[in-house]
Design a protein around this motif. Structure first.
Motif, PDB file in Angstrom:
ATOM      1  N   SER A 156       0.855  -1.192   0.000  1.00 57.91           N
ATOM      2  CA  SER A 156       0.000   0.000   0.000  1.00 57.91           C
ATOM      3  C   SER A 156       0.894   1.246   0.000  1.00 57.91           C
ATOM      4  N   PRO A 157       0.520   2.291  -0.762  1.00 58.60           N
ATOM      5  CA  PRO A 157       1.347   3.514  -0.750  1.00 58.60           C
ATOM      6  C   PRO A 157       1.241   4.287   0.568  1.00 58.60           C
ATOM      7  N   THR A 158       0.165   4.090   1.291  1.00 64.66           N
ATOM      8  CA  THR A 158      -0.112   4.916   2.472  1.00 64.66           C
ATOM      9  C   THR A 158       0.976   4.773   3.543  1.00 64.66           C
ATOM     10  N   GLY A 159       1.337   5.923   4.101  1.00 63.20           N
ATOM     11  CA  GLY A 159       2.306   5.937   5.208  1.00 63.20           C
ATOM     12  C   GLY A 159       3.756   5.898   4.768  1.00 63.20           C
ATOM     13  N   ARG A 160       3.995   5.762   3.483  1.00 64.51           N
ATOM     14  CA  ARG A 160       5.383   5.638   2.996  1.00 64.51           C
ATOM     15  C   ARG A 160       5.923   6.954   2.441  1.00 64.51           C
ATOM     16  N   GLY A 161       7.276   7.001   2.317  1.00 69.00           N
ATOM     17  CA  GLY A 161       7.925   8.108   1.627  1.00 69.00           C
ATOM     18  C   GLY A 161       8.332   7.637   0.238  1.00 69.00           C
ATOM     19  N   LEU A 162       9.489   8.112  -0.210  1.00 68.78           N
ATOM     20  CA  LEU A 162      10.021   7.700  -1.515  1.00 68.78           C
ATOM     21  C   LEU A 162      11.411   7.102  -1.309  1.00 68.78           C
ATOM     22  N   ASP A 163      11.591   6.424  -0.171  1.00 67.68           N
ATOM     23  CA  ASP A 163      12.935   6.002   0.219  1.00 67.68           C
ATOM     24  C   ASP A 163      13.607   5.136  -0.828  1.00 67.68           C
ATOM     25  N   GLY A 164      14.815   5.549  -1.198  1.00 69.79           N
ATOM     26  CA  GLY A 164      15.626   4.783  -2.128  1.00 69.79           C
ATOM     27  C   GLY A 164      15.302   5.058  -3.594  1.00 69.79           C
ATOM     28  N   ALA A 165      14.256   5.828  -3.872  1.00 72.84           N
ATOM     29  CA  ALA A 165      13.909   6.090  -5.282  1.00 72.84           C
ATOM     30  C   ALA A 165      14.959   6.999  -5.909  1.00 72.84           C
TER      31      ALA A 165
END
Ligand code: ASP
Ligand code: CP
Length: 321
Positions: A156-165
């Motif tokens: 799920s995208p919710t609660g996440r950042g863009l870590d490592g992108a």
């Protein structure tokens, strides 16, 4: 959140909160009745001193989907042509009962000015000021990329950042409020951003931005980024020539079919719009299955619903500027 003026001081936590609310708002778009009563009785004024298609229309759609009353003001055809100042224009709108003012203005700092003076007491949302900032564009870009990464990982995208992108942003950085806002927001969300531009289109002081800088587009693309964002060449902000010719620009810094072909299969192509097809982006790239240009536009409505909701509902987050 009182105002949304910039992404430079927007915390990771607040940014994720806006993106999460935007995800919820996005669900409304899929319903048969695309309306929530959340902002019934509130008035949103769209105050546009500069041209816009996506931002203006999506703020209007966002406010209407939240049941707010919307007043659209465009400087063209208004008393601004008679010399009326920003202050007098803003106070006129305040007298008409604006609860939130969404402002786009050619002068960098115009949104701050409106928010920090006592001209009005409405919430101020920056919809693009000069070459300075375009925070809702950066948030919709982050939402688009976050969805992509989550779908790829099956989470799920919710609660996440863009870590490592890894994100490559290419082109007319010096005139781009989008690039500025994207770099700060994406950095805060954990992405690694590389700016690629001819030296003449890099801003003074870019070394102090939280990103890498590269002059060679092919080298940046060879590193296999998750997203490539092409920036519009902003001819209207160029008083002199910043590159030898259109052909030279698109040969060295344009996303053409051969460059598209070297990208890894999962890389996506983004552009804030409006696009100069054949200059910074080829039709092959703009219309390819990797293009997320229209997803960006759709996500723009969700992000603007979230921002209007958060500034007008009195939710307690810092102002991000
Ligand atoms: N529409 C975006 C902006 O207003 C990008 C662009 O115009 O190139 O900043
Ligand atoms: N991306 C963007 O801000 O588009 P408009 O200038 O059309 O609003």
């Amino acid at each position: 959140m009182r105002h949304l003026l910039d992404t430079v001081n927007l915390s990771r936590e607040d940014a994720i909160r806006i993106l999460d609310v935007a995800e919820t708002m996005g669900d409304v778009a899929g319903r048969e009745v695309k309306k929530l009563p959340a902002l019934r009785g509130r008035t949103v004024v769209n105050l546009f001193f500069e041209d816009s298609t996506r931002t203006r229309i999506s703020f209007e759609a966002a406010a209407k989907r939240l049941s707010a009353d919307v007043i659209n003001f465009s400087a063209k055809g208004s008393s601004v042509s008679k010399g009326e100042s920003l202050k007098d224009t803003a106070q006129t709108l305040q007298a008409m009962g604006a609860d939130a003012v969404v402002i786009r203005h050619p002068a960098s700092g115009a949104a701050q000015r409106l928010a920090r003076t006592d001209w009005i007491d409405a919430a101020v949302v920056n919809a693009g000021d000069g070459t300075h900032a375009h925070p809702t564009q950066a948030l919709l870009d982050a939402l688009t990329l976050r969805r992509e990464l989550a779908a790829r990982d099956g989470v799920s995208p919710t609660g996440r950042g863009l870590d490592g992108a890894r994100v490559v942003i290419v082109g007319d950085v010096v005139h781009s409020r989008v690039a500025r806002s994207d770099v700060w927001l994406m950095h805060r969300l954990g992405a690694r951003v590389t700016l690629v531009a001819p030296p003449t289109l890099l801003p003074v002081g870019v070394e102090s931005w939280p990103c890498d800088v590269e002059l060679d587009l092919d080298r940046a693309l060879a590193a296999g980024p998750d997203a490539v964002m092409m920036l519009r060449v902003q001819a209207e902000r160029m008083q002199s020539s910043f590159f030898p010719s259109v052909a030279e620009y698109s040969r060295r810094w344009g996303l053409d079919a051969p460059r598209l072909a070297v990208l890894p299969p999962q890389s996506i192509v983004m552009h804030p719009g409006p696009m100069n097809r054949g200059l910074e982006i080829s039709a092959a790239a703009a219309d390819s299955p990797r293009s997320r240009v229209l997803a960006q536009v759709a996500n723009g409505v969700s992000v603007r619903m979230a921002v209007l909701y958060l500034v007008l509902s009195g939710a307690n987050t810092p102002e991000g500027a």
